[in-house]
Design a protein around this motif. Structure first.
Motif, short mmCIF file in Angstrom:
data_model
loop_
_atom_site.label_atom_id
_atom_site.label_comp_id
_atom_site.label_asym_id
_atom_site.label_seq_id
_atom_site.Cartn_x
_atom_site.Cartn_y
_atom_site.Cartn_z
N ALA A 128 21.44 10.28 -12.05
CA ALA A 128 20.71 11.56 -12.13
C ALA A 128 20.50 12.02 -13.57
CB ALA A 128 21.41 12.64 -11.31
N ALA A 129 20.34 11.07 -14.48
CA ALA A 129 20.19 11.43 -15.89
C ALA A 129 18.74 11.66 -16.31
CB ALA A 129 20.79 10.33 -16.77
N GLY A 130 17.79 11.14 -15.55
CA GLY A 130 16.40 11.14 -15.99
C GLY A 130 15.82 12.50 -16.31
N GLU A 131 16.04 13.47 -15.44
CA GLU A 131 15.48 14.80 -15.66
C GLU A 131 16.03 15.45 -16.92
OE1 GLU A 131 15.33 19.14 -13.37
OE2 GLU A 131 15.65 17.30 -12.23
N HIS A 132 17.34 15.29 -17.13
CA HIS A 132 17.96 15.90 -18.31
C HIS A 132 17.48 15.22 -19.59
CE1 HIS A 132 20.37 18.09 -15.53
NE2 HIS A 132 21.09 17.06 -15.16
N ILE A 133 17.32 13.91 -19.55
CA ILE A 133 16.80 13.20 -20.73
C ILE A 133 15.40 13.69 -21.06
CG2 ILE A 133 16.05 10.95 -21.59
CD1 ILE A 133 18.34 9.71 -20.02
N THR A 134 14.58 13.86 -20.03
CA THR A 134 13.20 14.33 -20.24
C THR A 134 13.17 15.68 -20.93
OG1 THR A 134 12.44 13.10 -18.29
CG2 THR A 134 11.04 14.89 -19.10
N VAL A 135 14.02 16.60 -20.49
CA VAL A 135 14.07 17.94 -21.08
C VAL A 135 14.44 17.85 -22.56
CG1 VAL A 135 15.32 20.13 -21.08
CG2 VAL A 135 14.55 19.13 -18.92
N LEU A 136 15.47 17.07 -22.87
CA LEU A 136 15.92 16.97 -24.26
C LEU A 136 14.87 16.32 -25.15
CD1 LEU A 136 19.64 15.91 -23.69
CD2 LEU A 136 18.80 18.15 -24.38
N VAL A 137 14.24 15.28 -24.65
CA VAL A 137 13.21 14.59 -25.44
C VAL A 137 12.03 15.53 -25.71
CG1 VAL A 137 11.50 12.73 -25.38
CG2 VAL A 137 13.85 12.27 -24.72
N ILE A 138 11.64 16.31 -24.72
CA ILE A 138 10.52 17.24 -24.91
C ILE A 138 10.86 18.26 -26.00
CG2 ILE A 138 9.26 19.14 -23.82
CD1 ILE A 138 9.23 17.50 -21.26
N TRP A 139 12.07 18.81 -25.96
CA TRP A 139 12.46 19.77 -26.99
C TRP A 139 12.49 19.12 -28.36
CZ3 TRP A 139 12.95 24.95 -27.02
CH2 TRP A 139 13.02 25.61 -25.79
N ALA A 140 13.03 17.91 -28.44
CA ALA A 140 13.12 17.23 -29.73
C ALA A 140 11.73 16.94 -30.29
CB ALA A 140 13.91 15.93 -29.58
N LEU A 141 10.83 16.44 -29.44
CA LEU A 141 9.48 16.15 -29.90
C LEU A 141 8.72 17.42 -30.28
CD1 LEU A 141 8.40 13.33 -27.40
CD2 LEU A 141 9.16 13.10 -29.78
N ALA A 142 8.93 18.48 -29.51
CA ALA A 142 8.26 19.75 -29.83
C ALA A 142 8.72 20.28 -31.18
CB ALA A 142 8.54 20.78 -28.73
N GLY A 143 10.02 20.20 -31.46
CA GLY A 143 10.52 20.66 -32.75
C GLY A 143 10.00 19.83 -33.90
N LEU A 144 10.01 18.51 -33.74
CA LEU A 144 9.50 17.64 -34.80
C LEU A 144 8.00 17.84 -34.99
CD1 LEU A 144 11.47 14.36 -33.97
CD2 LEU A 144 11.92 15.99 -35.83
N ALA A 145 7.26 18.08 -33.91
CA ALA A 145 5.83 18.35 -34.02
C ALA A 145 5.58 19.65 -34.78
CB ALA A 145 5.20 18.41 -32.64
N ALA A 146 6.42 20.66 -34.54
CA ALA A 146 6.29 21.92 -35.28
C ALA A 146 6.55 21.70 -36.76
CB ALA A 146 7.26 22.95 -34.71
N LEU A 147 7.53 20.85 -37.07
CA LEU A 147 7.80 20.53 -38.47
C LEU A 147 6.58 19.89 -39.14
CD1 LEU A 147 11.40 19.03 -38.89
CD2 LEU A 147 10.35 20.86 -40.22
N LEU A 148 5.99 18.91 -38.47
CA LEU A 148 4.84 18.22 -39.04
C LEU A 148 3.63 19.15 -39.14
CD1 LEU A 148 5.16 14.78 -37.22
CD2 LEU A 148 5.87 15.38 -39.54
N ALA A 149 3.45 20.01 -38.15
CA ALA A 149 2.33 20.96 -38.19
C ALA A 149 2.48 21.91 -39.36
CB ALA A 149 2.26 21.74 -36.88
N ALA A 150 3.70 22.37 -39.61
CA ALA A 150 3.93 23.26 -40.75
C ALA A 150 3.67 22.53 -42.06
CB ALA A 150 5.36 23.79 -40.71
#
Length: 323
Positions: free
Chosen positions: A285-307
């Motif tokens: 039952a790890a898939g859903e939790h991994i997806t949530v963490l990856v989305i947050w990590a990618l969103a934060g890194l995308a914000a860094l690059l956008a800035a």
């Protein structure tokens, strides 16, 4: 009037203190003060007639349990190991039996054990045997206490990256490196030293690093976009909402709605419950939790690059100089 005299806020601003206290106490105390099963997944197995009677008793607690029927005890055990249910009530020829998994939630295991005792007393059948299918380690209760340190590690990593580097790529590199190092250190402590979790060392290290990365990247990204205000928003979200709504100490289904659901969509809840999966259930039952963490990590890194792109744009758009 002295023009050099600094402007002072109104004394009425002191009213913000009790408002802040009320907010913090509510966010931390409300979920724990209203603990109760809410569509908590449990299994029922065994002879059809006896299983139907158990299911009827569970259904009497309207909205408390989400009942899953299984053909026999072996199927119920597999469902517990796969994290489909927290426990199961099994009707056997020798009498009723309760299966729990303290590794999934010590609080739920205790609740089901208590329910088994009450059930045995009600039927004059004596104590109902309880078996812990997936037992927590002796120090497993400390898993919930590891969530806030992970949040702090993510906040410090993101803030340090924002302070120590100026370019977007350099900040992103520091966020990733700091998160990996923090995850490795955390794994040495909770796995190798304190024996809070078991399972595969590398998998636990990956979970802890990803959890820190999900928080740190958002902190660094919002700081790059919004300045100190972004850092404050990220910190308050993770500490005041993500930590108390994580459900790691009990279970998301034990928290009042919508706290449990919100907590699983934030890194502290997703990371803490993912660590349970890798630490005791071989990644079930790890898939859903991994997806949530990856989305947050990618969103934060995308914000860094956008800035970073926003900061470079004025420098590249210089007006032509007349000859």
């Amino acid at each position: 009037m002295n023009p050099t005299r600094p402007h002072r806020p109104s004394p009425a601003a002191i009213l913000l203190v009790p408002l802040a206290v009320a907010l913090v106490i509510t966010l931390f105390a409300w979920p724990n003060a209203r603990l109760a099963p809410r569509d908590l997944p449990v299994g029922v197995a065994g002879a059809p007639a006896a299983a139907a009677a158990v299911e009827q008793r569970l259904a009497a607690n309207e909205g408390a349990f989400e009942v899953h029927r299984y053909s026999d005890e072996a199927a119920a055990r597999r469902a517990i190991v796969d994290r489909e249910v927290y426990g199961a009530f099994v009707a056997t020829p020798a009498g009723p039996k309760v299966l729990v998994a303290s590794a999934a939630s010590p609080a739920v295991a205790q609740m089901l054990t208590h329910a088994a005792s009450e059930g045995g007393a009600a039927t004059d059948a004596g104590p109902v045997p309880v078996q812990d299918v997936v037992a927590a380690s002796p120090a497993g209760g400390a898993l919930a206490a590891s969530v806030l340190p992970l949040v702090i590690a993510g906040l410090l990593t993101g803030a340090a990256a924002a302070t120590l580097a100026s370019g977007a790529l350099a900040r992103a590199g520091l966020v990733v490196a700091g998160s990996v190092l923090a995850g490795l250190v955390a794994t040495v402590i909770v796995h190798s030293w304190l024996d809070v979790v078991q399972g595969d060392w590398a998998a636990n290290a990956a979970v802890l690093s990803l959890t820190v990365l999900a928080i740190a990247s958002v902190v660094a990204g919002l700081e790059a976009l919004l300045g100190k205000a972004g850092l404050v928003v990220a910190a308050l979200t993770m500490i005041l909402i993500g930590n108390p709504f994580s459900g790691v100490g009990t279970a998301p289904e034990m928290l009042p709605e919508p706290a449990g659901a919100i907590g699983q969509l934030l890194p502290p809840g997703a990371g803490g419950n993912l660590l349970r999966s890798t630490g005791f259930f071989d990644g079930a039952a790890a898939g859903e939790h991994i997806t949530v963490l990856v989305i947050w990590a990618l969103a934060g890194l995308a914000a860094l690059l956008a800035a970073g792109m926003r900061e470079r744009r004025p420098a590249t758009a210089r007006p032509a100089v007349a000859a």
